[in-house]
Design an enzyme around this catalytic site. Sequence first.
Site, short mmCIF file in Angstrom:
data_model
loop_
_atom_site.label_atom_id
_atom_site.label_comp_id
_atom_site.label_asym_id
_atom_site.label_seq_id
_atom_site.Cartn_x
_atom_site.Cartn_y
_atom_site.Cartn_z
N ASP A 106 5.62 0.73 7.18
CA ASP A 106 4.59 0.74 6.34
C ASP A 106 3.89 1.73 5.96
OD1 ASP A 106 1.96 -0.31 7.11
OD2 ASP A 106 1.29 0.70 8.44
N GLU A 161 -5.43 1.97 2.12
CA GLU A 161 -5.05 0.64 3.21
C GLU A 161 -5.07 1.66 4.39
OE1 GLU A 161 -3.78 -2.65 5.63
OE2 GLU A 161 -2.75 -0.09 5.21
N HIS A 189 1.08 -1.33 -0.16
CA HIS A 189 -0.35 -0.27 -0.27
C HIS A 189 0.83 1.08 0.20
CE1 HIS A 189 0.23 1.21 4.68
NE2 HIS A 189 0.12 -0.13 4.75
#
Length: 468
Positions: free
Chosen positions: A293, A327, A281
């Site tokens: 992340d 996401e 993502h």
Amino acid sequence: MFRPLLTLTGGLIATLAVTAAQAKPLSQEDLSVAEVLRDRALESSDAYSIVESLTVEVGPRRAGTEGDRRAVAWAQEKMKKLGFDRVYTEQIDVQRWHRGHAHAEVVAPFPQPLVVTSLGYSAPTPEGGLSAEIVEFSDVEALIKAPAKKVKGKIAFINKRMERARTGEGYGPAVQGRSRGMRAAAEKGAAALLLRSVGTDSDRFAHTGMMSIDGVENPVPALALSAPDANLLEAMLERGKPVEVKLDVHNERLADGPSFNVIGEITGREKPEEAMIIGAHLDSWDEGTGALDDGAGVAILMETARLIAELPQRPRRTLRVVLFGAEEIGLVGAKQYVDAHRGELDNIIAVSESDFGAGKIWRFDTRLPENKFDIADQMMQVLAPLGIERGNNQSSGGPDSSVFVAQGVPAFGLYQDGTDYFDYHHTPNDTLDKVDPGNLKQNVAAWVVMSFLAAEMEEDLGRVPTEN
């Protein structure tokens, strides 16, 4: 408890080589190419250069923000430079939100400041803030079961600790407080929600993240506390006196707007309409730079595709890299992708996703029909030298991939060591220095093996059972 399908030893690998040659789902030539790709990946630092570029040149990229728009442009340009045959975007619709400031302090009986952050899409406090007594709950279930009179007008404090695990399995139980806590607090008339951060660190950083907000009639401010500050409130409450906290939060819901899935393809030479989808993502939370992340996942997949694109010929099927948008706020990009392509899902041979940081991959899981296990066993011949063991057949492939698996698409899962992932997850501490270049190389080596062999094999993988 994992139920390994197969654990490989040196002798067993040799045995598998014989039985796999008899079954011939993958040719020895293809396995040899996969070994070459693996070894090239271990020598390349290009994945680290990609995640460095993303974090430096774009930075935070929460869905629907200017950073998100910069990330979409960056991804398209980077894919074109890396040699993808086709690069395009598909628009998705996202809820937008502006994060303002969030301050918290204990005003009685022991005045001192607290380190907090707004949870995603949190409501603001009234002008000038609010002050109220806190009432503690061990987890969200305790809050849900509590009588409304215990909560009304107070600040609900969910004090659930997350357990550290290599697999990250402590996240599921702990994250329930974040996803469901504000709704429960609002329904019982609470003034606000305070949540022990969903993380495994002891740093004085608070972890943000998305909540369930749809259909909540009277949303209340919802904040995450750093672990040391949750400990502090816990110790104050143990002294038997009421603890009063003041909150001052300025956030704002904005009109819905566009974001994008960014898609790059290495076009198949024989079956271009069929595709192996590998995903990550592109969006991130806005506290750090999104290196773990999911900048690392973006880089791993881009480098995987680059290495395959440099082969003398394209794989049999299309390798499709999908960088999903939004996401973090509910798998929005993946859900809208599946909705838009329902008539083409049978042409997706399998799906997988890299979205668990940059730790070393240690386990290979699948979600395949049983009569296709031999294909995974052959892949293991090339993955095992990377220190990867065989796992189970219950993989969803990753958060975004799970949307595809729910429609019957098979999945592969390359699982990273997440022992320290939730020390940094959704915090200002998610920055490039947490990415280990050597581990990133090992990730790419595993991904290029799995991706190439899935795209190149002659057989397909059938469909998997869907949940009713």
